[in-house]
Design a protein around this motif. Structure first.
Motif, PDB file in Angstrom:
ATOM      1  N   PRO A 258      14.814 -41.057   3.011  1.00 41.47           N
ATOM      2  CA  PRO A 258      14.005 -40.024   2.838  1.00 41.47           C
ATOM      3  C   PRO A 258      12.709 -40.172   3.153  1.00 41.47           C
ATOM      4  N   PHE A 259      11.985 -41.474   3.374  1.00 39.69           N
ATOM      5  CA  PHE A 259      10.571 -41.485   3.856  1.00 39.69           C
ATOM      6  C   PHE A 259      10.644 -41.906   5.343  1.00 39.69           C
ATOM      7  N   ALA A 260      11.736 -42.123   5.878  1.00 41.82           N
ATOM      8  CA  ALA A 260      11.826 -42.287   7.513  1.00 41.82           C
ATOM      9  C   ALA A 260      11.237 -41.066   8.176  1.00 41.82           C
ATOM     10  N   VAL A 261      10.398 -41.395   9.179  1.00 39.90           N
ATOM     11  CA  VAL A 261       9.838 -40.337   9.936  1.00 39.90           C
ATOM     12  C   VAL A 261      10.948 -39.779  10.816  1.00 39.90           C
ATOM     13  N   TRP A 262      11.863 -40.897  11.516  1.00 45.97           N
ATOM     14  CA  TRP A 262      13.097 -40.239  12.252  1.00 45.97           C
ATOM     15  C   TRP A 262      14.331 -40.902  11.509  1.00 45.97           C
ATOM     16  N   PRO A 263      15.286 -40.266  11.279  1.00 44.87           N
ATOM     17  CA  PRO A 263      15.670 -38.835  11.630  1.00 44.87           C
ATOM     18  C   PRO A 263      14.867 -37.812  10.405  1.00 44.87           C
ATOM     19  N   SER A 264      14.804 -38.343   9.247  1.00 49.99           N
ATOM     20  CA  SER A 264      14.560 -37.413   8.074  1.00 49.99           C
ATOM     21  C   SER A 264      13.305 -36.497   8.287  1.00 49.99           C
ATOM     22  N   GLY A 265      12.246 -36.903   8.757  1.00 51.17           N
ATOM     23  CA  GLY A 265      11.073 -36.290   8.387  1.00 51.17           C
ATOM     24  C   GLY A 265      10.831 -35.420  10.025  1.00 51.17           C
ATOM     25  N   ILE A 266      11.211 -35.666  10.846  1.00 48.03           N
ATOM     26  CA  ILE A 266      11.548 -34.899  11.934  1.00 48.03           C
ATOM     27  C   ILE A 266      12.355 -33.650  11.787  1.00 48.03           C
ATOM     28  N   SER A 267      13.585 -34.147  11.096  1.00 46.49           N
ATOM     29  CA  SER A 267      14.570 -33.199  10.838  1.00 46.49           C
ATOM     30  C   SER A 267      14.194 -31.958   9.975  1.00 46.49           C
ATOM     31  N   VAL A 268      13.476 -32.443   8.895  1.00 46.40           N
ATOM     32  CA  VAL A 268      12.841 -31.543   7.812  1.00 46.40           C
ATOM     33  C   VAL A 268      11.907 -30.663   8.309  1.00 46.40           C
ATOM     34  N   TRP A 269      10.808 -31.184   9.155  1.00 46.09           N
ATOM     35  CA  TRP A 269       9.697 -30.651   9.593  1.00 46.09           C
ATOM     36  C   TRP A 269      10.519 -29.498  10.493  1.00 46.09           C
ATOM     37  N   ILE A 270      11.468 -29.911  11.670  1.00 46.73           N
ATOM     38  CA  ILE A 270      11.848 -28.806  12.652  1.00 46.73           C
ATOM     39  C   ILE A 270      12.619 -27.805  11.745  1.00 46.73           C
ATOM     40  N   GLY A 271      13.408 -28.401  10.700  1.00 46.57           N
ATOM     41  CA  GLY A 271      14.299 -27.334  10.071  1.00 46.57           C
ATOM     42  C   GLY A 271      13.541 -26.405   9.406  1.00 46.57           C
ATOM     43  N   ALA A 272      12.539 -26.785   8.774  1.00 45.61           N
ATOM     44  CA  ALA A 272      11.616 -25.922   7.788  1.00 45.61           C
ATOM     45  C   ALA A 272      11.089 -24.755   8.750  1.00 45.61           C
ATOM     46  N   VAL A 273      10.534 -25.356   9.896  1.00 51.02           N
ATOM     47  CA  VAL A 273      10.016 -24.398  10.753  1.00 51.02           C
ATOM     48  C   VAL A 273      10.959 -23.559  11.528  1.00 51.02           C
ATOM     49  N   LEU A 274      11.932 -23.862  12.077  1.00 54.02           N
ATOM     50  CA  LEU A 274      13.009 -23.177  12.871  1.00 54.02           C
ATOM     51  C   LEU A 274      13.776 -22.291  11.823  1.00 54.02           C
ATOM     52  N   VAL A 275      14.400 -22.711  10.859  1.00 53.47           N
ATOM     53  CA  VAL A 275      14.976 -22.023   9.775  1.00 53.47           C
ATOM     54  C   VAL A 275      14.054 -20.943   9.132  1.00 53.47           C
ATOM     55  N   GLY A 276      13.004 -21.488   8.848  1.00 52.37           N
ATOM     56  CA  GLY A 276      11.807 -20.665   8.174  1.00 52.37           C
ATOM     57  C   GLY A 276      11.475 -19.467   9.047  1.00 52.37           C
ATOM     58  N   MET A 277      11.168 -19.591  10.253  1.00 53.29           N
ATOM     59  CA  MET A 277      11.044 -18.583  11.085  1.00 53.29           C
ATOM     60  C   MET A 277      12.115 -17.627  11.281  1.00 53.29           C
ATOM     61  N   LEU A 278      13.303 -17.989  11.384  1.00 51.44           N
ATOM     62  CA  LEU A 278      14.390 -17.158  11.542  1.00 51.44           C
ATOM     63  C   LEU A 278      14.662 -16.248  10.137  1.00 51.44           C
ATOM     64  N   LEU A 279      14.423 -16.915   9.130  1.00 51.34           N
ATOM     65  CA  LEU A 279      14.567 -16.137   7.879  1.00 51.34           C
ATOM     66  C   LEU A 279      13.583 -15.200   7.711  1.00 51.34           C
ATOM     67  N   ARG A 280      12.313 -15.609   8.177  1.00 50.54           N
ATOM     68  CA  ARG A 280      11.254 -14.575   7.886  1.00 50.54           C
ATOM     69  C   ARG A 280      11.650 -13.339   8.959  1.00 50.54           C
ATOM     70  N   ALA A 281      12.038 -13.830  10.123  1.00 47.90           N
ATOM     71  CA  ALA A 281      12.279 -12.582  11.290  1.00 47.90           C
ATOM     72  C   ALA A 281      13.429 -11.714  10.592  1.00 47.90           C
ATOM     73  N   ALA A 282      14.533 -12.373  10.077  1.00 49.69           N
ATOM     74  CA  ALA A 282      15.673 -11.600   9.406  1.00 49.69           C
ATOM     75  C   ALA A 282      15.249 -10.964   8.427  1.00 49.69           C
ATOM     76  N   THR A 283      13.987 -11.136   7.446  1.00 53.31           N
ATOM     77  CA  THR A 283      13.581 -10.332   6.247  1.00 53.31           C
ATOM     78  C   THR A 283      12.524  -9.597   6.656  1.00 53.31           C
ATOM     79  N   GLY A 284      12.112  -9.305   7.777  1.00 62.00           N
ATOM     80  CA  GLY A 284      11.210  -8.538   8.082  1.00 62.00           C
ATOM     81  C   GLY A 284       9.791  -8.954   7.949  1.00 62.00           C
ATOM     82  N   GLN A 285       9.435 -10.306   7.780  1.00 55.62           N
ATOM     83  CA  GLN A 285       8.485 -10.805   7.569  1.00 55.62           C
ATOM     84  C   GLN A 285       7.781 -11.237   8.919  1.00 55.62           C
TER      85      GLN A 285
END
Length: 129
Positions: A63-90
């Protein structure tokens, strides 16, 4: 030293809290009242993205590893976050995407880098006679 199976809870809580801090700072900077409940409204897509990344990469194994955990959580948060924001009109504009990428990198990777440095120093101290 704690096993990774015990470390996933504080790492997941840190991710959750730091994503909420990111959302609260953004809401405060843009003078959008009701920072507390508003932060949850802003943060939920990023929290969902981080959760998906946790499961997809089995981040609890390191859980505290920068790779792959940190990078994956970071990219997942931004990528999925932006897709969900777009899908919900934000709002999803390039400036916000860049701010989210940078801010969440500092938050989600930053504490993992600090944890890695701390753990490395701790191991060195334990090896000394």
């Amino acid at each position: 030293m704690s096993s990774p199976s015990r470390l996933w809870i504080p790492a997941a809580l840190a991710d959750l809290l730091l994503i909420l801090v990111f959302a609260a700072i953004g809401r405060d900077a843009h003078a959008r009242g009701d920072i507390i409940s508003g932060a949850f409204t802003t943060a939920w897509p990023f929290l969902a993205g981080a959760a998906i990344a946790w499961v997809a990469t089995r981040a609890w194994r390191a859980p505290f590893a920068v790779w792959p955990s940190g990078i994956s959580v970071w990219i997942g948060a931004v990528l999925v976050g932006m897709l969900l924001r777009a899908a919900t009109g934000q709002t999803v504009v390039l400036a916000f995407v860049l701010v989210a990428l940078i801010s969440l990198a500092v938050f989600l990777l930053g504490y993992r880098i600090l944890a890695a440095l701390f753990l490395r120093a701790s191991r060195k101290r334990q090896r000394r006679p």
